[in-house]
Design an enzyme around this catalytic site. Structure first.
Site, PDB file in Angstrom:
ATOM      1  N   THR A 146       0.905  -1.139   0.000  1.00  0.00           N
ATOM      2  CA  THR A 146       0.000   0.000   0.000  1.00  0.00           C
ATOM      3  C   THR A 146       0.943   1.186   0.000  1.00  0.00           C
ATOM      4  O   THR A 146       2.052   1.080   0.501  1.00  0.00           O
ATOM      5  CB  THR A 146      -0.858   0.008   1.286  1.00  0.00           C
ATOM      6  N   THR A 193      -0.175   0.360   6.369  1.00  0.00           N
ATOM      7  CA  THR A 193      -0.008  -0.631   5.313  1.00  0.00           C
ATOM      8  C   THR A 193       0.174  -2.001   5.956  1.00  0.00           C
ATOM      9  O   THR A 193       0.858  -2.136   6.973  1.00  0.00           O
ATOM     10  CB  THR A 193       1.222  -0.310   4.426  1.00  0.00           C
TER      11      THR A 193
END
Length: 336
Positions: free
Chosen positions: A201, A252
């Site tokens: 991410t 993330t």
């Protein structure tokens, strides 16, 4: 006047040194450095923290290295069978391969700490830069809506001139191989709990010269996820949060665990109500995620320019401050 600072991440996970060749490691470091420069150019010119985080994230969305935008991973479901020259792949060869076209499901969110207004979008398949769509939603607030989904979200972006791309734009050979490896590990209809695909991410947090904080996050999600899956990235308080005078956060990793932990707001709450530092609060939240069985990483930046980057086993990360010099790292034991 506040000293501006920008902190970014490009995904986290268990990243052994032997998993990256020196050449690939340098590519990632260069990508992080260029993303930092893109965001810093905004801060240096007097733009807002919101513009800065959007620019940094958009750069990573445009890079095939990161799991966002054109580097996004695939979902499990396939609906189109086509012949595509390998020249459509990044550094592919000019041979023809036949594969099932697997739809994307990308998502992004952004939050302005000054107003605590946000923009978020999910179930996207053709938006070139999901973070720009999220920022557009933040700024326009269509019908007071802050979170849009799917075709209607992309129509809104296209109406305001945001670029849309065909599926071929998002296909890279690296992500296609990861998709096939995942299918070989589990050919059942549901996602295998044993398969751990990329947890990439991308995200950014910034503090501008006016003392405003902002956070942004964008992702392609899990490899071979179910097409309808919704992760933590577009959920304010989970993958993204910003509040002036306090903190800006982006996460993330294993999204479901970040949702269960309300991770980004958990950091803010510890600082707001418990008086913790950004470093202590971030470490505590990540430990809570790990105790639940998840892993990943976080970046968090407070209103004084102090920041934290805790991670479970490595995270593509970096920061840039008043001197304009980018600092980057990947492995868990590296200083940044």
């Amino acid at each position: 006047m506040t000293k501006p600072i920008l902190v970014i991440h490009g995904g986290a996970g268990i990243i052994p040194r032997e998993s990256l060749t020196p050449e690939m490691r340098q590519k990632f470091l260069d990508g992080l450095e260029n993303a930092l420069k893109a965001g810093w150019n905004k801060l240096e010119s007097g733009s807002t923290a919101t513009d800065s985080v959007a620019a940094a994230v958009a750069y990573m969305e445009d890079s095939p290295l990161f799991n966002a935008g054109c580097g996004s991973v695939f979902t499990r479901s396939g609906s189109i069978r086509m012949e595509v020259p390998r020249s459509h792949f990044i550094k592919g060869r000019s041979k023809t391969c036949i594969f099932t076209c697997v739809p994307l499901n990308v998502q992004a969110s952004i939050m302005d700490g000054a107003t605590r207004q946000f923009g978020a979008a999910t179930q996207l398949k053709g938006s070139k830069n999901p973070i720009q769509l999220a920022q557009l939603i933040l700024e326009k607030q269509p019908n007071t809506h802050g979170f849009l989904c799917g075709e209607e979200a992309e129509e809104f972006g296209a109406h305001h001139g945001l670029a849309q791309e065909p599926q071929e734009y998002f296909k890279t050979e690296r992500r296609w191989r990861q998709h096939l490896e995942g299918l070989e590990l589990d050919k059942r209809p549901q996602v295998s709990e044993d398969f751990v695909g990329p947890k990439g991410t991308v995200g950014a947090v910034a503090l501008d010269s006016e003392g405003n904080l902002a956070a942004a996050t964008s992702t392609g999600g899990k490899t071979n996820k179910m097409s309808s899956r919704l992760g933590d990235t577009p959920l304010i308080g989970c993958g993204t949060y910003a509040e002036n005078g306090l903190v800006a956060c982006s996460g993330t990793g294993d999204g479901e665990f970040f949702i269960r932990s309300v991770a980004s707001y958990d950091i803010a709450a510890q600082m707001k109500y418990g008086g913790k530092s950004v470093q202590d609060a971030s470490k505590f939240t990540l430990k809570s995620i790990e105790d639940l069985g998840g892993s990943g990483g976080l970046i968090a930046l407070d209103s004084e320019g102090r920041f934290a980057m805790p991670n479970s086993g490595g995270m593509f990360r970096g920061w840039i401050g008043q001197d304009g010099v980018p600092h980057t790292a990947i492995f868990v034991d590296e200083e940044c």
